[in-house]
Design an enzyme around this catalytic site. Structure first.
Site, mmCIF file in Angstrom:
data_model
loop_
_atom_site.group_PDB
_atom_site.id
_atom_site.type_symbol
_atom_site.label_atom_id
_atom_site.label_comp_id
_atom_site.label_asym_id
_atom_site.label_seq_id
_atom_site.Cartn_x
_atom_site.Cartn_y
_atom_site.Cartn_z
ATOM 1 N N GLY A 1 0.980 -1.083 -0.022
ATOM 2 C CA GLY A 1 -0.094 0.118 -0.113
ATOM 3 C C GLY A 1 0.763 1.449 0.247
ATOM 4 N N SER A 2 0.526 2.314 0.553
ATOM 5 C CA SER A 2 1.052 3.533 0.773
ATOM 6 C C SER A 2 2.373 3.653 1.389
ATOM 7 C CB SER A 2 0.132 4.664 1.325
ATOM 8 O OG SER A 2 -1.118 4.675 0.510
ATOM 9 N N ILE A 3 2.697 2.526 1.956
ATOM 10 C CA ILE A 3 4.255 2.602 2.405
ATOM 11 C C ILE A 3 5.133 2.803 1.276
ATOM 12 C CG2 ILE A 3 6.015 1.202 3.275
ATOM 13 C CD1 ILE A 3 4.248 1.811 5.712
#
Length: 584
Positions: A303-305
């Site tokens: 995801g946004s990591i």
């Protein structure tokens, strides 16, 4: 004529059968007495074992300790051993009773029901000291011994790290063809460090008490008990890990408290890039094969990591104009679907609030400049892996401390680099992007160190039995290109803003006892629960204290609904507990 022919056939058959039986007997008794069948069974030893009762004091396999020398799996405990022939002879039970503070009636009662040597220790409410053992042995009662015995720690920690052992005779013989001295019952490492260091951990000889019995279990040669000990001054070895037992315990307790039942965490020492704690959930259960997997070294949707990688690429390629604004009312594809209402945001605030459109736009621009920019930047950050320690160890040219670690990946198909929607999904850590929590922890540690990349260690040394050093694992650099110190500095500021921005996705950590820098992530897994709810991987990864980084931490909960995730709460608690621990 026909009957004679039948007689010859039948006779030949019986002769062949007799010959086979004779050959089989010869094979058992004369030819392969010490290495029978594929398992390599020592028939002589097995025949002796059938007439032997024994107490194994130490199985001879190497052991694991934490960075401070604390045992991670076994403990040495004072124990009382009573051999079953005592119930058939007269012996000074009252004297022993006074020493061990157990009634003579109870000692006799326990012996009466035993057919094998009886071992009593603290779990049996028999609490002995060093002096007690000396007094017991000074009594010189045949069949009564005070010993220090290796036994498993009741509340084990780091089970996925250490791994498990098991019996597999065929694998044993295939893996170690030159070790004919090993019994087919020898335990070999199956997972974790037990598997990685198996050849070093193999036992030389057991330490045990034994005596011989007849078919009825009575002493065969009187009541003399033999003590057999391994006289080798160098083995078994001790594997000294980088794990901090206290911190590992804290980590496991926090995940339990926050009900993270599927996921885990990785905690690194930023300065040394050593693993201080690693937890994988579900807990290890030998009866359930799926729980043997250490998810912290397996690729997961980030995801946004992953926006950290896109941001790093944008900085390296000069796309980080501080005055430029992005329309964060649009979705990741640049469409207005009513799902976003963050308005116009700068790059810095886009990262803090995790605006998808900003990073899909940047990813498209980066791909136009360099077709391989995203994977190259991920490599520069030490994300994709494998990042665990590897190198030459004696005859191993590429020994791996974490052999189960898998590499991350970004693209499933090179053609996707020309498909806008595929680029957009990749930019926010979806599509085919999968990275390991270990790799994410390494990325955060790399940024915290100013871009300096190293392999991650989980073992410091292998020590001989006498305490001298057998092998030390040096710090190995990751040889690929790295980000510039300027890029690292800018990333540090952006990761801190995620927490300090009033609307940042990490604002919860504004009250942490340590200043925290980090990034959140929510990744769709493509799964739904029984209620039809979408399941996500929920992440928070970062380092602390921000101004003088000491720890890099990643927490992930897999296949959870967004509302139920205990990721942020777990991260917060780990930071708080480490703060308390360091003040002691």
């Amino acid at each position: 004529m026909i009957s004679r022919k039948r007689f010859i056939i039948v006779g030949t058959f019986f002769l062949m059968a007799l010959f086979f039986i004779l050959y089989r007997l010869a094979d058992i008794q004369l030819i392969h007495t010490e290495s029978f069948s594929k398992k390599g069974v020592n028939l002589v030893q097995e025949s002796v074992n059938q007439r032997t009762q024994e107490v194994v004091i130490d199985d001879g396999r190497g052991r694991f300790v934490d960075k401070n020398g604390e045992s991670l799996r076994n403990k040495v405990e004072p124990s009382l051993v009573l051999f079953p022939f005592l119930k058939d002879i007269t012996w000074p039970v009252e004297e022993l009773s006074d020493l061990v503070n157990v009634s003579s009636y109870e000692l006799k009662s326990r012996l009466q029901d035993s057919t094998e040597p009886l071992v009593l220790s603290s779990k049996d409410n028999v609490n002995l000291s060093n002096i007690d053992l000396e007094k017991i042995n000074k009594l010189e009662i045949p069949g009564v011994f005070g010993i220090y015995r290796q036994s498993p720690i009741e509340e084990t920690i780091g089970e996925h790290i250490i791994g498990i052992t098991g019996e597999n005779a065929e694998v044993l013989r295939t893996k170690y063809p030159d070790r004919e001295d090993l019994s087919y019952k020898t335990q070999i490492g199956l997972t974790g460090l037990e598997k990685a260091f198996d050849e070093f951990l193999l036992p030389d000889e057991e330490t045990k008490l034994l005596y011989h019995v007849d078919g009825d279990g009575n002493p065969l040669f009187g009541v003399n008990v033999k003590y057999i000990a391994d006289s080798n001054p160098f083995y078994p070895v001790t594997v000294k890990t980088t794990i901090d037992k206290d911190i590992q315990g804290i980590a496991e307790e926090v995940l339990e408290k926050q009900k993270v039942d599927n996921g885990g965490l990785v905690l690194l020492d930023v300065e040394t890039n050593e693993i201080l704690a690693m937890v994988s959930k579900p807990e290890l259960d030998r009866s359930a094969g799926v729980t043997l997997t250490n998810h912290m070294v397996q690729p997961l949707f980030p995801g946004s990591i992953f926006k950290t990688v896109i941001l790093a690429g944008a900085i390296e390629y000069g796309l980080d104009d501080a005055t430029r604004e992005f329309n964060c009312n649009l979705n990741l594809y640049g469409e207005s679907d009513g799902g976003q209402d963050d308005g116009m945001l700068t790059l810095a605030r886009s990262f803090a609030k995790s605006c998808n459109y900003t990073f899909t736009t940047l990813a498209e621009e980066l791909i136009e400049k360099d077709n391989n920019v995203i994977e190259n930047t991920a490599e520069k950050l030490g994300l994709l892996g494998p990042v665990g320690w590897s190198g030459k160890v004696f005859h191993y040219q590429n020994f791996k401390q974490l052999p189960d670690e898998r590499s991350g990946k970004i693209w499933g198909d090179e053609k996707d680099k020309k498909v806008q929607r595929a680029i957009d999904q990749t930019a926010i850590g979806q599509k085919d992007v999968k990275v390991t929590p270990l790799g994410v922890a390494n990325m955060m540690a790399t940024i915290a160190r100013g871009g300096h990349k190293e392999q991650i260690k989980i073992v410091e040394n292998i020590l001989y039995k006498n305490g001298t050093n057998m092998f030390s694992f040096t710090s190995n650099l990751l040889e690929e290109e790295k980000i510039s110190p300027l890029t690292a500095s800018k990333l540090q500021k952006q990761l801190r803003l995620v927490v300090t921005d009033p609307e940042g996705t990490g604002r919860r950590f504004q009250t942490s006892p340590y200043e925290v820098s980090g990034k959140s992530g929510t990744a769709q897994t493509g799964k739904k629960n029984e209620q039809g709810q979408t399941l996500y991987n929920k992440w928070f990864a970062g380092y602390f204290p921000s101004s003088n980084p000491k720890y890099a931490l990643v927490v992930v909960e897999m296949d959870t609904t967004s509302a139920e995730a205990g990721t942020n709460a777990s991260f917060y608690d780990i930071v708080a507990d480490l703060s308390k621990l360091n003040k002691q």
